[in-house]
Write a protein that holds these residues in place. Structure first.
Motif, PDB file in Angstrom:
ATOM      1  N   UNK A  88       0.846  -1.199   0.000  1.00  0.00           N
ATOM      2  CA  UNK A  88       0.000   0.000   0.000  1.00  0.00           C
ATOM      3  C   UNK A  88       0.880   1.247   0.000  1.00  0.00           C
ATOM      4  N   UNK A  89       1.888   1.271   0.881  1.00  0.00           N
ATOM      5  CA  UNK A  89       2.769   2.433   1.000  1.00  0.00           C
ATOM      6  C   UNK A  89       3.534   2.697  -0.293  1.00  0.00           C
ATOM      7  N   UNK A  90       3.894   1.653  -1.007  1.00  0.00           N
ATOM      8  CA  UNK A  90       4.661   1.849  -2.241  1.00  0.00           C
ATOM      9  C   UNK A  90       3.841   2.535  -3.323  1.00  0.00           C
ATOM     10  N   UNK A  91       2.523   2.569  -3.164  1.00  0.00           N
ATOM     11  CA  UNK A  91       1.673   3.263  -4.131  1.00  0.00           C
ATOM     12  C   UNK A  91       1.367   4.698  -3.757  1.00  0.00           C
ATOM     13  N   UNK A  92       1.748   5.139  -2.568  1.00  0.00           N
ATOM     14  CA  UNK A  92       1.461   6.508  -2.138  1.00  0.00           C
ATOM     15  C   UNK A  92       2.260   7.470  -3.016  1.00  0.00           C
ATOM     16  N   UNK A  93       1.576   8.319  -3.783  1.00  0.00           N
ATOM     17  CA  UNK A  93       2.238   9.125  -4.806  1.00  0.00           C
ATOM     18  C   UNK A  93       3.427   9.970  -4.336  1.00  0.00           C
ATOM     19  N   UNK A  94       3.391  10.659  -3.194  1.00  0.00           N
ATOM     20  CA  UNK A  94       4.553  11.470  -2.821  1.00  0.00           C
ATOM     21  C   UNK A  94       5.815  10.650  -2.546  1.00  0.00           C
ATOM     22  N   UNK A  95       5.687   9.332  -2.464  1.00  0.00           N
ATOM     23  CA  UNK A  95       6.863   8.494  -2.293  1.00  0.00           C
ATOM     24  C   UNK A  95       7.879   8.663  -3.403  1.00  0.00           C
ATOM     25  N   UNK A  96       7.415   9.133  -4.562  1.00  0.00           N
ATOM     26  CA  UNK A  96       8.325   9.395  -5.682  1.00  0.00           C
ATOM     27  C   UNK A  96       9.215  10.599  -5.417  1.00  0.00           C
ATOM     28  N   UNK A  97       8.854  11.440  -4.478  1.00  0.00           N
ATOM     29  CA  UNK A  97       9.582  12.679  -4.206  1.00  0.00           C
ATOM     30  C   UNK A  97      10.243  12.684  -2.831  1.00  0.00           C
ATOM     31  N   UNK A  98       9.865  11.743  -1.976  1.00  0.00           N
ATOM     32  CA  UNK A  98      10.394  11.696  -0.622  1.00  0.00           C
ATOM     33  C   UNK A  98      10.439  10.265  -0.145  1.00  0.00           C
ATOM     34  N   UNK A  99       9.898  10.001   1.034  1.00  0.00           N
ATOM     35  CA  UNK A  99       9.891   8.640   1.563  1.00  0.00           C
ATOM     36  C   UNK A  99       8.614   8.392   2.351  1.00  0.00           C
ATOM     37  N   UNK A 100       8.289   7.115   2.506  1.00  0.00           N
ATOM     38  CA  UNK A 100       7.121   6.702   3.271  1.00  0.00           C
ATOM     39  C   UNK A 100       7.616   5.772   4.373  1.00  0.00           C
ATOM     40  N   UNK A 101       7.371   6.140   5.608  1.00  0.00           N
ATOM     41  CA  UNK A 101       7.721   5.284   6.745  1.00  0.00           C
ATOM     42  C   UNK A 101       6.482   4.488   7.133  1.00  0.00           C
ATOM     43  N   UNK A 102       6.617   3.181   7.240  1.00  0.00           N
ATOM     44  CA  UNK A 102       5.501   2.305   7.590  1.00  0.00           C
ATOM     45  C   UNK A 102       5.725   1.791   9.008  1.00  0.00           C
ATOM     46  N   UNK A 103       4.748   2.026   9.872  1.00  0.00           N
ATOM     47  CA  UNK A 103       4.853   1.592  11.264  1.00  0.00           C
ATOM     48  C   UNK A 103       3.581   0.920  11.715  1.00  0.00           C
ATOM     49  N   UNK A 104       3.703  -0.225  12.393  1.00  0.00           N
ATOM     50  CA  UNK A 104       2.503  -0.834  12.959  1.00  0.00           C
ATOM     51  C   UNK A 104       1.985   0.014  14.116  1.00  0.00           C
ATOM     52  N   UNK A 105       0.686   0.075  14.244  1.00  0.00           N
ATOM     53  CA  UNK A 105       0.051   0.801  15.355  1.00  0.00           C
ATOM     54  C   UNK A 105      -0.002  -0.132  16.553  1.00  0.00           C
ATOM     55  N   UNK A 106       0.418   0.346  17.695  1.00  0.00           N
ATOM     56  CA  UNK A 106       0.453  -0.443  18.921  1.00  0.00           C
ATOM     57  C   UNK A 106      -0.749  -0.103  19.786  1.00  0.00           C
ATOM     58  N   UNK A 107      -1.415  -1.133  20.273  1.00  0.00           N
ATOM     59  CA  UNK A 107      -2.517  -0.936  21.210  1.00  0.00           C
ATOM     60  C   UNK A 107      -1.947  -0.621  22.587  1.00  0.00           C
ATOM     61  N   UNK A 108      -2.552   0.303  23.289  1.00  0.00           N
ATOM     62  CA  UNK A 108      -2.116   0.632  24.642  1.00  0.00           C
ATOM     63  C   UNK A 108      -2.412  -0.540  25.563  1.00  0.00           C
ATOM     64  N   UNK A 109      -1.472  -0.839  26.435  1.00  0.00           N
ATOM     65  CA  UNK A 109      -1.677  -1.894  27.424  1.00  0.00           C
ATOM     66  C   UNK A 109      -2.233  -1.245  28.687  1.00  0.00           C
ATOM     67  N   UNK A 110      -3.524  -1.446  28.922  1.00  0.00           N
ATOM     68  CA  UNK A 110      -4.207  -0.771  30.015  1.00  0.00           C
ATOM     69  C   UNK A 110      -4.284  -1.606  31.285  1.00  0.00           C
ATOM     70  N   UNK A 111      -3.897  -2.850  31.209  1.00  0.00           N
ATOM     71  CA  UNK A 111      -3.947  -3.709  32.384  1.00  0.00           C
ATOM     72  C   UNK A 111      -5.358  -3.807  32.929  1.00  0.00           C
ATOM     73  N   UNK A 112      -5.500  -3.634  34.235  1.00  0.00           N
ATOM     74  CA  UNK A 112      -6.808  -3.721  34.882  1.00  0.00           C
ATOM     75  C   UNK A 112      -7.474  -2.356  35.039  1.00  0.00           C
ATOM     76  N   UNK A 113      -6.967  -1.343  34.336  1.00  0.00           N
ATOM     77  CA  UNK A 113      -7.528   0.000  34.468  1.00  0.00           C
ATOM     78  C   UNK A 113      -8.986   0.004  34.031  1.00  0.00           C
ATOM     79  N   UNK A 114      -9.799   0.722  34.761  1.00  0.00           N
ATOM     80  CA  UNK A 114     -11.219   0.864  34.406  1.00  0.00           C
ATOM     81  C   UNK A 114     -11.481   2.306  34.022  1.00  0.00           C
TER      82      UNK A 114
END
Length: 115
Positions: A88-114
């Motif tokens: 998907x990132x390789x198709x992002x048009x501005x990638x031809x002029x710069x760069x695209x950083x791909x990062x997985x989104x991390x879920x917050x670890x909330x433990x037993x918080x209510x």
């Protein structure tokens, strides 16, 4: 899994990719139901960096880090795995002029918080 595709461009290429080209690609991702969000950003000169130290907010004009390429926008996508996110990132048009950083989104670890 969610991935954030960060678009980086240098100042010389900030407007090299026309908005309609980016919008067309974003619409293709919407049609495939993989685009969760995406936005272009104003130039870095409009940025304000906030740092909190000892309970006090400190404000700085522009980005805090000095880099050649600056954050220009993002695409938040849903992908099966990193390989699909990279495709998907390789198709992002501005990638031809710069760069695209791909990062997985991390879920917050909330433990037993209510809420």
């Amino acid at each position: 899994m969610k991935y954030l595709c960060l678009v980086y461009l240098d100042r010389e290429n900030w407007s090299a990719c026309p908005d309609p080209v980016c919008a067309d690609y974003a619409q293709k991702l919407v049609d495939r139901q993989v685009l969760l969000a995406g936005e272009a950003l104003h130039p870095v000169d409009s940025a304000t960096t906030v740092r909190v130290r000892n309970g006090q907010a400190q404000l700085y004009d522009g980005p805090f880090a000095e880099t050649k390429e600056l954050l220009a926008g993002f695409y938040l996508v849903e992908a099966r795995d990193l390989n699909e996110a990279i495709r998907i990132a390789s198709g992002i048009p501005p990638g031809e002029y710069g760069s695209i950083e791909v990062r997985p989104v991390r879920q917050l670890e909330l433990g037993d918080a209510t809420s």
